[in-house]
Write a protein that holds these residues in place. Sequence first.
Motif, PDB file in Angstrom:
ATOM      1  N   VAL A  86      10.184   7.326  15.301  1.00 32.42           N
ATOM      2  CA  VAL A  86      11.310   8.096  14.821  1.00 32.42           C
ATOM      3  C   VAL A  86      12.765   7.363  15.166  1.00 32.42           C
ATOM      4  N   GLY A  87      12.791   6.911  16.396  1.00 31.65           N
ATOM      5  CA  GLY A  87      14.001   6.330  16.808  1.00 31.65           C
ATOM      6  C   GLY A  87      14.562   5.083  15.712  1.00 31.65           C
ATOM      7  N   GLU A  88      13.595   4.476  15.024  1.00 29.07           N
ATOM      8  CA  GLU A  88      13.845   3.347  14.462  1.00 29.07           C
ATOM      9  C   GLU A  88      14.344   3.924  12.970  1.00 29.07           C
ATOM     10  N   TYR A  89      13.923   5.132  12.574  1.00 25.52           N
ATOM     11  CA  TYR A  89      14.614   5.643  11.354  1.00 25.52           C
ATOM     12  C   TYR A  89      15.791   6.240  11.534  1.00 25.52           C
ATOM     13  N   LEU A  90      15.967   6.726  12.756  1.00 32.32           N
ATOM     14  CA  LEU A  90      17.055   7.430  13.125  1.00 32.32           C
ATOM     15  C   LEU A  90      18.325   6.340  13.263  1.00 32.32           C
ATOM     16  N   SER A  91      18.058   5.275  13.888  1.00 33.87           N
ATOM     17  CA  SER A  91      19.027   4.191  14.104  1.00 33.87           C
ATOM     18  C   SER A  91      19.652   3.745  12.813  1.00 33.87           C
ATOM     19  N   LYS A  92      18.554   3.683  11.777  1.00 39.84           N
ATOM     20  CA  LYS A  92      18.902   3.123  10.363  1.00 39.84           C
ATOM     21  C   LYS A  92      19.653   4.159   9.753  1.00 39.84           C
TER      22      LYS A  92
ATOM     23  N   GLY B 118      11.988  -4.054   6.127  1.00 41.76           N
ATOM     24  CA  GLY B 118      11.323  -3.928   4.887  1.00 41.76           C
ATOM     25  C   GLY B 118      10.288  -2.419   5.011  1.00 41.76           C
ATOM     26  N   ILE B 119       9.604  -2.210   5.933  1.00 39.06           N
ATOM     27  CA  ILE B 119       8.834  -1.248   5.721  1.00 39.06           C
ATOM     28  C   ILE B 119       9.709   0.145   6.146  1.00 39.06           C
ATOM     29  N   THR B 120      10.677   0.139   6.994  1.00 39.72           N
ATOM     30  CA  THR B 120      11.597   1.341   7.365  1.00 39.72           C
ATOM     31  C   THR B 120      12.287   1.681   5.805  1.00 39.72           C
ATOM     32  N   ALA B 121      12.864   0.595   5.276  1.00 39.93           N
ATOM     33  CA  ALA B 121      13.716   0.720   4.298  1.00 39.93           C
ATOM     34  C   ALA B 121      13.064   1.397   2.988  1.00 39.93           C
ATOM     35  N   TYR B 122      11.674   1.224   2.930  1.00 34.99           N
ATOM     36  CA  TYR B 122      11.117   1.764   1.521  1.00 34.99           C
ATOM     37  C   TYR B 122       9.874   2.837   1.725  1.00 34.99           C
TER      38      TYR B 122
ATOM     39  N   ARG C  90       0.766  -1.280   0.037  1.00 33.71           N
ATOM     40  CA  ARG C  90       0.082  -0.008   0.096  1.00 33.71           C
ATOM     41  C   ARG C  90       1.054   1.337  -0.063  1.00 33.71           C
ATOM     42  N   PHE C  91       2.035   1.328   0.627  1.00 30.30           N
ATOM     43  CA  PHE C  91       2.898   2.192   0.785  1.00 30.30           C
ATOM     44  C   PHE C  91       3.824   2.803  -0.120  1.00 30.30           C
ATOM     45  N   ILE C  92       4.411   1.512  -1.007  1.00 31.64           N
ATOM     46  CA  ILE C  92       5.266   1.868  -1.887  1.00 31.64           C
ATOM     47  C   ILE C  92       4.834   2.034  -3.457  1.00 31.64           C
ATOM     48  N   ASP C  93       5.758   2.370  -4.310  1.00 29.60           N
ATOM     49  CA  ASP C  93       5.226   2.771  -5.382  1.00 29.60           C
ATOM     50  C   ASP C  93       5.842   1.674  -6.333  1.00 29.60           C
ATOM     51  N   PHE C  94       6.428   0.520  -6.089  1.00 27.89           N
ATOM     52  CA  PHE C  94       6.755  -0.521  -6.865  1.00 27.89           C
ATOM     53  C   PHE C  94       6.199  -1.629  -5.993  1.00 27.89           C
ATOM     54  N   GLU C  95       6.318  -2.937  -6.531  1.00 31.29           N
ATOM     55  CA  GLU C  95       5.674  -4.107  -5.796  1.00 31.29           C
ATOM     56  C   GLU C  95       6.740  -5.123  -5.201  1.00 31.29           C
TER      57      GLU C  95
END
Length: 321
Positions: free
Chosen positions: A287-293, A222-226, A148-153
């Motif tokens: 926010v922390g999850e993204y920051l740690s990445k 997978g979710i935070t990467a894309y 639902r969230f990404i623009d490729f499949e």
Amino acid sequence: MKLLSIVVPCYNEELSIPYFYDALSDVGSTLLKNQIEFEIIFVDDGSTDDTLAIIKKYMKQDSRIKYVSFSRNFGKEAAMFAGLENSAGDYVAIMDADLQDPPSLLPEMLEILEHEDYDMVATRRVNRVGEPRIRSFFAHHFYKLINRFIDFEIVDGARDYRLMKRTAVNAILSVREYNRFSKGIFGWIGFKTKWLEYENQKRVAGETKWSFIKLLRYSIEGITAYTTLPLTISLWIGMIMCIISIIGAVYVAVGTLISGQSGQGWASLVCIILFLGGVQLFGLGIVGEYLSKTYLESKRRPIYIIRESNILSSEKKPLGS
Ligand code: UDP
Ligand code: MG
């Protein structure tokens, strides 16, 4: 003659490798008839059993066998990347060591890349027989959610088993991020991909290396990467909460002025405070999850470290070739 590199990530696969080698040798003769030679690149992902010793045993009797052995367990993503980086083939396949990815499909996959206008042939299983129900349930909903969230499949049921042309391999190698989620990278790079379907196969020997917690972490990866949508959602929740609290404050103030007495209700107050505290911590966690990445990416650490290998750097295909 064209060369096919077969990349096989192995973590504690001492029981599966003999079966894998036999199955692949059978397919090898069919490939030879089609003017295709192959090399097998075993990537020993820091196994603690005799995986490396077994690989070396086969290496002595078969010069088509190459290996890369990591200094510790870096995970399947790193192992696949190392395999691709050390491959020399015009075509490259990624396969699990446990024969859940049937080698008998290889000739058909090669046929497609040789004669049809595709850059990759990927596989997906049409069912998940032999897998715990609960795992299938979560996997299915994870794919629904992320798509639902990404623009490729990212295809539900897609295996990492795929055959690629060199151009696609180079594209994957150019994505050098540390937090790797290959199922996403394969989709993100684009290219024309043909999908083959097959029934789920049971592992030939040994046990799966994926615990439920590992899979959960992988899906968050997978979710935070894309997508950064979770960040946007937490922003929206914060804004809506602010608006509701302002309306609430005005309501209470006006009510008190009219009736002349302040309202009761410390219990509801505690509930609201707890709820808001929870929402805040949840948002902070996102926010922390993204920051740690970002933190891990910014360190620019290598994706894997090799302890030993029989592949000379001159044998690798340089990027862009
Ligand atoms: N694998 C790996 N490193 C790991 C975990 C797994 O290289 O940390 C390899 C494993 O040896 C196998 C493949 O990845 O060849 C798939 O693993 P597994 O069969 O455990 O996963 P499943 O098929 O159950 O999803
Ligand atoms: Mg498996």
